[in-house]
Design a protein around this motif. Sequence first.
Motif, short mmCIF file in Angstrom:
data_model
loop_
_atom_site.label_atom_id
_atom_site.label_comp_id
_atom_site.label_asym_id
_atom_site.label_seq_id
_atom_site.Cartn_x
_atom_site.Cartn_y
_atom_site.Cartn_z
N MET A 105 0.92 -1.15 -0.12
CA MET A 105 -0.13 0.04 -0.01
C MET A 105 0.85 1.24 0.05
N ASP A 106 0.64 2.09 -1.24
CA ASP A 106 1.53 3.28 -0.93
C ASP A 106 0.75 4.43 -0.10
N ARG A 107 1.10 5.65 -0.11
CA ARG A 107 0.47 6.72 0.86
C ARG A 107 -1.11 6.98 0.32
N GLN A 108 -1.24 6.94 -1.01
CA GLN A 108 -2.71 7.35 -1.48
C GLN A 108 -3.63 6.12 -1.20
N ALA A 109 -3.11 5.06 -1.60
CA ALA A 109 -4.08 3.77 -1.05
C ALA A 109 -4.35 3.74 0.39
N ALA A 110 -3.23 3.91 0.99
CA ALA A 110 -3.30 3.67 2.68
C ALA A 110 -4.43 4.72 3.35
N ARG A 120 1.71 -4.98 3.67
CA ARG A 120 1.63 -5.71 2.48
C ARG A 120 0.13 -6.61 2.63
N TRP A 121 -0.44 -6.61 1.50
CA TRP A 121 -1.93 -7.07 1.36
C TRP A 121 -1.66 -8.18 -0.09
N LEU A 122 -2.66 -9.14 0.40
CA LEU A 122 -3.08 -9.98 -0.80
C LEU A 122 -4.07 -9.46 -1.65
N ARG A 123 -4.06 -8.94 -2.75
CA ARG A 123 -4.99 -8.39 -3.59
C ARG A 123 -5.68 -9.30 -4.59
N ILE A 124 -6.99 -9.50 -4.36
CA ILE A 124 -7.73 -10.37 -5.32
C ILE A 124 -8.86 -9.57 -6.29
N GLU A 147 -1.50 -9.63 4.74
CA GLU A 147 -0.54 -10.63 4.42
C GLU A 147 -0.38 -11.85 5.19
N SER A 148 -0.41 -11.68 6.37
CA SER A 148 -0.37 -12.71 7.62
C SER A 148 -1.61 -13.90 7.46
N TYR A 149 -2.78 -13.43 6.71
CA TYR A 149 -3.78 -14.17 6.58
C TYR A 149 -3.95 -14.96 5.25
N ARG A 216 -8.32 -4.05 15.14
CA ARG A 216 -7.17 -4.24 13.71
C ARG A 216 -7.71 -4.70 12.49
N LEU A 217 -7.51 -3.94 11.58
CA LEU A 217 -7.81 -4.10 9.99
C LEU A 217 -7.07 -5.30 9.68
N PHE A 218 -7.89 -6.39 8.98
CA PHE A 218 -7.44 -7.42 8.37
C PHE A 218 -8.07 -7.82 7.13
N GLU A 219 -9.08 -6.98 6.51
CA GLU A 219 -9.64 -7.19 5.31
C GLU A 219 -10.35 -6.08 4.69
#
Length: 260
Positions: A105-110, A120-124, A147-149, A216-219
Motif C-alpha cells: 500500500m502506497d500513501r494514497q491507497a493507505a 503488504r496485502w494479498l489483492r484479489i 498478508e499474514s492471513y 485491527r484491520l485485516f480485510e
Amino acid sequence: MPIYEDIARDLLEAIHRGQYPIGGLIPTELELAARYDVSRQTVRAAMRRLTELGAVSRRKGSGTRVETRERPQESFQQTLGSLSDLVELAAATDRDIRRIETVVMDRQAARRFGCQPGSRWLRIPYVRASTKPKSSPLAWVNVYVEESYADAVSDIRKDRRLVCDMIADSYGVIASEVHQTVAATVIPTEYAKALGAEAGSPALEVIRRYLDSHGRLFEISESIHPAGRYVVTSVLKRVGNQATADGRPARSPGKTKSRS
C-alpha cells in the motif's frame, strides 16, 4: 428476525441451560444445518453471532467450543445488519477471479483504505456475477487480505464463502465490525468491458473495512457497481429523547413545586 438470529438465540438458551457444558463442543455445522433445515451459510452466520457475544470460540479443525454459560450483557440484536445480506449475496453469486497478487500500500491507497503505508496485502480482483443465466455482472471487486492471513484464501477460486468467513475458520479471527462507505463514482476504463458498462458511466462504490475484536484491520473490499445493479438500504432509528409532535424534545416527567 433473520433465521440465523433465531438459531443463535436457541443455541444460546441451550448453553445457558447447561445442555452444552463449558469447554464442550456444540454440534457441527452439518448437524446443525440438518437439525434446523437450513444451509451451512446460515449456520455459520449463527456461529459468528455466538462468537461475537463471547459464548463460544471457533478454531479450524477443533470445532466450536463453549466458553461461558452467562447471558450476554448486551441486548440480543443484529448489530451488523448488512453482514447477513453479504452472506446471502455470496451464496447467490459467483466470483470470476482475475488474478491473485501481493501489493504494498502506497500513501494514497493507505489514506483511501485506512491502513498503514507500506503494509503488504494479498489483492484479489474479481467480477461478481449472478448465477442466473444472461444476467449482467453485478460488480468489479478488489479484495485485500492482510498478508499474514493470505493462506486462508488459498482455495478462493472454489470457495464461495465470504473472505472474512474463510479467515475466521482458519484463524478464529472474527469480523467484530464492518465499516462501510458508499459513494457515487464512475466506471473506470479498465473495468468497463468486464462489467458490460460504458466507461465513465455512473456507478456506486462501496468500500468495506473488516476489523477484529481488537480494532485491527485485516480485510478490505472495494466494489464498483454499475448504476441500477445494486441497492444499499438503511434503517435509521431515533435514540434518546423522543420529539414531541411539534419537533421539540420531549421533557422528562419530574416533580413540580407549588407556591403558597
